[in-house]
Write a protein that holds these residues in place. Structure first.
Motif, PDB file in Angstrom:
ATOM      1  N   LYS A  52       0.803  -1.221   0.000  1.00 18.18           N
ATOM      2  CA  LYS A  52       0.000   0.000   0.000  1.00 18.18           C
ATOM      3  C   LYS A  52       0.839   1.276   0.000  1.00 18.18           C
ATOM      4  O   LYS A  52       0.598   2.161  -0.825  1.00 18.18           O
ATOM      5  CB  LYS A  52      -0.962  -0.015   1.186  1.00 18.18           C
ATOM      6  N   ALA A  55       2.398   1.694  -3.451  1.00 17.14           N
ATOM      7  CA  ALA A  55       1.403   2.074  -4.452  1.00 17.14           C
ATOM      8  C   ALA A  55       1.042   3.547  -4.325  1.00 17.14           C
ATOM      9  O   ALA A  55       0.892   4.249  -5.340  1.00 17.14           O
ATOM     10  CB  ALA A  55       0.157   1.208  -4.307  1.00 17.14           C
ATOM     11  N   GLU A  56       0.921   4.033  -3.092  1.00 12.48           N
ATOM     12  CA  GLU A  56       0.625   5.454  -2.901  1.00 12.48           C
ATOM     13  C   GLU A  56       1.764   6.327  -3.408  1.00 12.48           C
ATOM     14  O   GLU A  56       1.532   7.355  -4.054  1.00 12.48           O
ATOM     15  CB  GLU A  56       0.360   5.731  -1.424  1.00 12.48           C
ATOM     16  N   LYS A  57       3.004   5.916  -3.142  1.00 15.93           N
ATOM     17  CA  LYS A  57       4.174   6.665  -3.617  1.00 15.93           C
ATOM     18  C   LYS A  57       4.213   6.688  -5.144  1.00 15.93           C
ATOM     19  O   LYS A  57       4.476   7.725  -5.755  1.00 15.93           O
ATOM     20  CB  LYS A  57       5.450   6.031  -3.048  1.00 15.93           C
ATOM     21  N   LEU A  58       3.933   5.531  -5.762  1.00 15.22           N
ATOM     22  CA  LEU A  58       3.904   5.472  -7.219  1.00 15.22           C
ATOM     23  C   LEU A  58       2.799   6.356  -7.793  1.00 15.22           C
ATOM     24  O   LEU A  58       2.991   6.985  -8.844  1.00 15.22           O
ATOM     25  CB  LEU A  58       3.708   4.028  -7.688  1.00 15.22           C
ATOM     26  N   ASN A  59       1.679   6.418  -7.117  1.00 14.64           N
ATOM     27  CA  ASN A  59       0.591   7.271  -7.574  1.00 14.64           C
ATOM     28  C   ASN A  59       1.003   8.738  -7.536  1.00 14.64           C
ATOM     29  O   ASN A  59       0.719   9.504  -8.463  1.00 14.64           O
ATOM     30  CB  ASN A  59      -0.651   7.032  -6.720  1.00 14.64           C
ATOM     31  N   VAL A  60       1.702   9.149  -6.483  1.00 15.40           N
ATOM     32  CA  VAL A  60       2.188  10.526  -6.370  1.00 15.40           C
ATOM     33  C   VAL A  60       3.196  10.821  -7.485  1.00 15.40           C
ATOM     34  O   VAL A  60       3.135  11.867  -8.139  1.00 15.40           O
ATOM     35  CB  VAL A  60       2.817  10.777  -4.983  1.00 15.40           C
ATOM     36  N   LYS A  62       3.414   9.322 -10.351  1.00  9.77           N
ATOM     37  CA  LYS A  62       2.684   9.344 -11.625  1.00  9.77           C
ATOM     38  C   LYS A  62       2.025  10.697 -11.839  1.00  9.77           C
ATOM     39  O   LYS A  62       2.084  11.256 -12.951  1.00  9.77           O
ATOM     40  CB  LYS A  62       1.632   8.231 -11.630  1.00  9.77           C
ATOM     41  N   GLU A  63       1.408  11.229 -10.795  1.00 15.32           N
ATOM     42  CA  GLU A  63       0.750  12.525 -10.913  1.00 15.32           C
ATOM     43  C   GLU A  63       1.759  13.636 -11.189  1.00 15.32           C
ATOM     44  O   GLU A  63       1.508  14.535 -12.001  1.00 15.32           O
ATOM     45  CB  GLU A  63      -0.046  12.824  -9.648  1.00 15.32           C
ATOM     46  N   GLN A  64       2.932  13.586 -10.537  1.00 17.48           N
ATOM     47  CA  GLN A  64       3.967  14.590 -10.791  1.00 17.48           C
ATOM     48  C   GLN A  64       4.477  14.494 -12.220  1.00 17.48           C
ATOM     49  O   GLN A  64       4.679  15.509 -12.886  1.00 17.48           O
ATOM     50  CB  GLN A  64       5.122  14.402  -9.813  1.00 17.48           C
TER      51      GLN A  64
END
Length: 129
Positions: A52, A55-60, A62-64
């Motif tokens: 988890k 995944a949250e770090k990857l989501n951040v 990805k957004e950047q």
């Protein structure tokens, strides 16, 4: 006589034998079940908990990246628009210069055009042989 303790909401809790049979009874501090989770389910839960944060770090990230990509694309479109305007302006100036030269010296321009056609004809004829 069995003693039945009374809870905070004045309900009578049956003797200990009956409490164990009632799984959803409010006196039991944690849910009990006849089917404990299997080892695969435990591993799956632990893996989900461990993954988890990643995944949250990857989501951040990805957004950047998407934000930077959008910004870069916007800058590229702006630069392309500026350069296309400059190119169009240069093309208009060149055509105007050509019109002026053709009107001033029509025979010279005709000679230049014929010489260009002949030179291109010789070059292309050599390449096809």
């Amino acid at each position: 006589m069995p003693s039945n303790p009374i809870t905070a909401n004045n309900t009578v809790i049956p003797a200990n034998d009956a409490v164990a049979d009632n799984i959803n009874h409010p006196a039991i501090p944690f849910p009990t079940s006849d089917n404990p989770p299997t080892q695969a389910e435990q591993v799956q839960e632990k893996t989900a908990e461990a993954v988890k944060p990643v995944a949250e770090k990857l989501n951040v990230i990805k957004e950047q990246a998407a934000s930077k990509l959008a910004s870069g694309a916007s800058q590229a479109v702006t630069k392309l628009g500026e350069h296309s305007e400059k190119l169009y302006t240069s093309q208009v100036k060149l055509l105007d210069t050509c019109r002026v030269q053709v009107r001033k010296q029509p025979m010279t321009m005709l000679g230049v055009a014929v010489a260009t056609v002949v030179a291109l004809g010789v070059l292309f004829r050599r390449q096809t042989r």
